[in-house]
Design a protein around this motif. Structure first.
Motif, PDB file in Angstrom:
ATOM      1  N   THR A 136       1.246 -19.358   6.166  1.00 54.05           N
ATOM      2  CA  THR A 136       0.694 -18.197   5.471  1.00 54.05           C
ATOM      3  C   THR A 136      -0.359 -18.643   4.464  1.00 54.05           C
ATOM      4  O   THR A 136      -1.394 -17.982   4.292  1.00 54.05           O
ATOM      5  CB  THR A 136       1.802 -17.412   4.745  1.00 54.05           C
ATOM      6  OG1 THR A 136       2.838 -17.074   5.654  1.00 54.05           O
ATOM      7  CG2 THR A 136       1.242 -16.129   4.126  1.00 54.05           C
ATOM      8  N   ASN A 166       4.128 -11.884   2.582  1.00 51.52           N
ATOM      9  CA  ASN A 166       5.239 -12.027   3.534  1.00 51.52           C
ATOM     10  C   ASN A 166       6.229 -10.877   3.404  1.00 51.52           C
ATOM     11  O   ASN A 166       6.729 -10.354   4.410  1.00 51.52           O
ATOM     12  CB  ASN A 166       5.954 -13.361   3.313  1.00 51.52           C
ATOM     13  CG  ASN A 166       5.183 -14.529   3.891  1.00 51.52           C
ATOM     14  OD1 ASN A 166       4.431 -14.372   4.852  1.00 51.52           O
ATOM     15  ND2 ASN A 166       5.352 -15.702   3.306  1.00 51.52           N
ATOM     16  N   SER A 193       4.788  -7.736   4.890  1.00 48.99           N
ATOM     17  CA  SER A 193       4.802  -7.800   6.351  1.00 48.99           C
ATOM     18  C   SER A 193       6.132  -7.335   6.913  1.00 48.99           C
ATOM     19  O   SER A 193       6.186  -6.592   7.896  1.00 48.99           O
ATOM     20  CB  SER A 193       4.519  -9.238   6.801  1.00 48.99           C
ATOM     21  OG  SER A 193       4.682  -9.372   8.187  1.00 48.99           O
ATOM     22  N   VAL A 252      -4.011  -8.753   4.203  1.00 50.35           N
ATOM     23  CA  VAL A 252      -2.903  -8.550   5.147  1.00 50.35           C
ATOM     24  C   VAL A 252      -3.359  -8.835   6.569  1.00 50.35           C
ATOM     25  O   VAL A 252      -2.722  -9.581   7.320  1.00 50.35           O
ATOM     26  CB  VAL A 252      -2.346  -7.116   5.034  1.00 50.35           C
ATOM     27  CG1 VAL A 252      -1.316  -6.861   6.128  1.00 50.35           C
ATOM     28  CG2 VAL A 252      -1.710  -6.906   3.662  1.00 50.35           C
ATOM     29  N   ASP A 298      -1.409 -12.245   7.897  1.00 46.39           N
ATOM     30  CA  ASP A 298      -0.119 -12.079   8.573  1.00 46.39           C
ATOM     31  C   ASP A 298      -0.203 -12.337  10.073  1.00 46.39           C
ATOM     32  O   ASP A 298       0.627 -13.069  10.625  1.00 46.39           O
ATOM     33  CB  ASP A 298       0.422 -10.676   8.308  1.00 46.39           C
ATOM     34  CG  ASP A 298       1.806 -10.489   8.890  1.00 46.39           C
ATOM     35  OD1 ASP A 298       2.722 -11.211   8.462  1.00 46.39           O
ATOM     36  OD2 ASP A 298       1.969  -9.646   9.791  1.00 46.39           O
ATOM     37  N   THR A 327       1.626 -15.445  12.108  1.00 48.25           N
ATOM     38  CA  THR A 327       2.558 -15.186  13.203  1.00 48.25           C
ATOM     39  C   THR A 327       2.097 -15.858  14.490  1.00 48.25           C
ATOM     40  O   THR A 327       2.898 -16.461  15.213  1.00 48.25           O
ATOM     41  CB  THR A 327       2.705 -13.674  13.424  1.00 48.25           C
ATOM     42  OG1 THR A 327       3.180 -13.069  12.220  1.00 48.25           O
ATOM     43  CG2 THR A 327       3.687 -13.373  14.547  1.00 48.25           C
ATOM     44  N   SER A 383       7.439 -10.847  16.045  1.00 47.58           N
ATOM     45  CA  SER A 383       7.516 -12.103  15.306  1.00 47.58           C
ATOM     46  C   SER A 383       8.360 -13.079  16.103  1.00 47.58           C
ATOM     47  O   SER A 383       9.204 -12.669  16.917  1.00 47.58           O
ATOM     48  CB  SER A 383       8.132 -11.878  13.918  1.00 47.58           C
ATOM     49  OG  SER A 383       9.444 -11.336  14.046  1.00 47.58           O
TER      50      SER A 383
END
Length: 431
Positions: free
Chosen positions: A171, A202, A205, A237, A241, A245, A420
């Motif tokens: 991240t 995080n 998310s 974001v 994110d 991922t 995820s």
């Protein structure tokens, strides 16, 4: 008792009237399963396997069908042809954005992601121009990503080959790229303000990936402090994110398929070597690595149904009339997992993007960033980061799994909006 019975009768009549009124309107919409009062078709959809439910509906009703999530209709587009025709052939009409309650509460329909109409067009145009002025798409951004990749490598070396969950650091790296673009400065990974930012991203998310959609719109001027903050939030974001991922999934799949990892590292040694950092020019000479990255994105199907669209006016589409404001769901899974374009789509196979001679093969069905006027604003930046981060990691480390490759679970964990990977650890062994 009479009062209770009367109330029940009145409520029943109201429900039946609502159902009848809604059924009349359905005559203009594409066909679909009969909805129940109040809940619509929600009971017919497994939220853990929405793709399969949509596939089953498409076999009965065709590639364009109507579902009710509660009291409001949603038109689902299933398959490449329907999605291409809508998002590209009728791009303007399908460029509206449906909203989710949590996004509306946080952003108040501001920013890039969930604004609509002229506000969205102006904000997107302003954001694109500003990002270009700040270097996105230019060599300076490539240099910043290369620099961040080296900081990432140094941080991974600190693990000393011990079992490690890379979620947090994966991240930090893309988040720092966004910081470098917007603030013209990166932050140290141990900076408390930066750590707090990453932790909040995080946490957001996890919250945002678990909610069902509704519609709510509010036009506002874009040149306000509130809209700027919302736009920055969208950039952080969106730019952090999904890349985190995808990177986590890529590492997991490389652990699962060590023969793929070996071929990528052989290509890195042959084209780049160990003495210099990977650069974007290398990608042209690395078809297998390029194919692996594309296959990771196809296989993980990170946004199975993308974010909701809506039609901006009454639209005649395939002999149906879709009223203005109707929510539209695009099943990107049905494109990325099309068995005619990608044989054995449930299997992770870089060969899906290679021709018979081993050259990289493009596919119009590759739509992880969606398509049309609402295509992801950061697609180009994300592709740069994926290539440079992954090749730099594999140039410097051997990836060691804690369990035999055959026992690694690579099944995506589906949420409402995104997916995820299952939790995992690995060892980064310096080469």
């Amino acid at each position: 008792m009479d009062l209770v019975m009367g109330s029940v009768l009145i409520l029943t009549c109201l429900l039946l009237f609502s159902y009848w009124k809604r059924s009349c309107k359905r005559g203009k919409l594409p066909p679909g399963p009969t909805p129940l009062p109040i809940i619509g078709n929600i009971h017919q959809i497994d939220v853990k396997n929405v793709h399969q439910a949509f596939t089953n509906f498409s076999k009965i009703y065709g590639p364009v069908f109507t579902l009710y999530f509660g009291m409001k209709p949603t038109v689902v587009l299933h398959g490449y042809e329907a999605i291409k025709e809508a998002l590209i052939g009728h791009g303007e009409e399908f460029s509206g954005r449906g909203s989710a309650p949590i996004f509306q509460m946080i952003s108040k329909d501001l920013g890039i992601g969930f604004s609509n109409g002229n506000a969205w067009k102006e904000t997107r145009h302003f954001s694109l121009l500003t990002l270009r002025k700040l270097g996105v798409g230019k060599r300076s951004i490539e240099n910043q990503i290369q620099e961040e990749a080296q900081f990432l490598v140094e941080e991974l070396k600190k693990t000393n080959g011990s079992p490690y969950d890379p979620s947090f650091i994966l991240t930090c790296a893309p988040c720092n790229v966004i910081c470098a673009i917007i603030f013209q400065n990166r932050l140290e990974y141990n900076d408390q303000g930066f750590v707090n930012l990453v932790e909040k991203l995080n946490a957001n998310s996890k919250i945002l990936s678990s909610l069902w959609l509704q519609e709510n719109h509010n036009q506002q001027s874009i040149y306000t402090r509130e809209n700027l903050i919302a736009t920055l939030n969208d950039l952080f974001v969106g730019g952090t994110d999904t890349l985190k991922t995808t990177m986590r999934f890529a590492l997991l799949l490389l652990l699962k398929y060590p023969h793929v990892t070996a071929k990528v590292q052989e290509e890195i040694d042959r084209v780049i070597g160990r003495q210099r950092s990977p650069c974007l020019q290398d990608r042209k000479q690395m078809p297998y690595t390029d194919a692996v990255i594309h296959e990771v994105q196809r296989f993980i199907d990170i946004a199975p149904n993308s974010l909701p669209h809506e039609v901006t006016c009454d639209v005649k589409f395939r002999n149906y009339l879709i009223p203005k404001g109707t929510a539209i769901v695009t099943s990107l899974s049905s494109v990325l997992y099309d068995s005619n374009e990608f044989p054995n789509p449930e299997t992770f196979d870089p060969g899906h993007f290679l021709d018979a001679k081993g050259n990289f093969k493009k596919s119009d069905y590759f739509m992880p960033f969606s398509a049309g006027k609402r295509v992801c604003l950061g697609e180009g930046l994300a592709r740069m980061e994926l290539f440079l981060f992954l090749t730099t990691i594999l140039q410097n480390f051997k990836l060691k799994s804690l369990v035999p490759p055959k026992d690694i679970n690579d099944t995506p964990q589906a949420n409402v909006i995104s997916v995820s990977p299952p939790p995992f650890q690995l060892c980064f062994i310096p080469l």
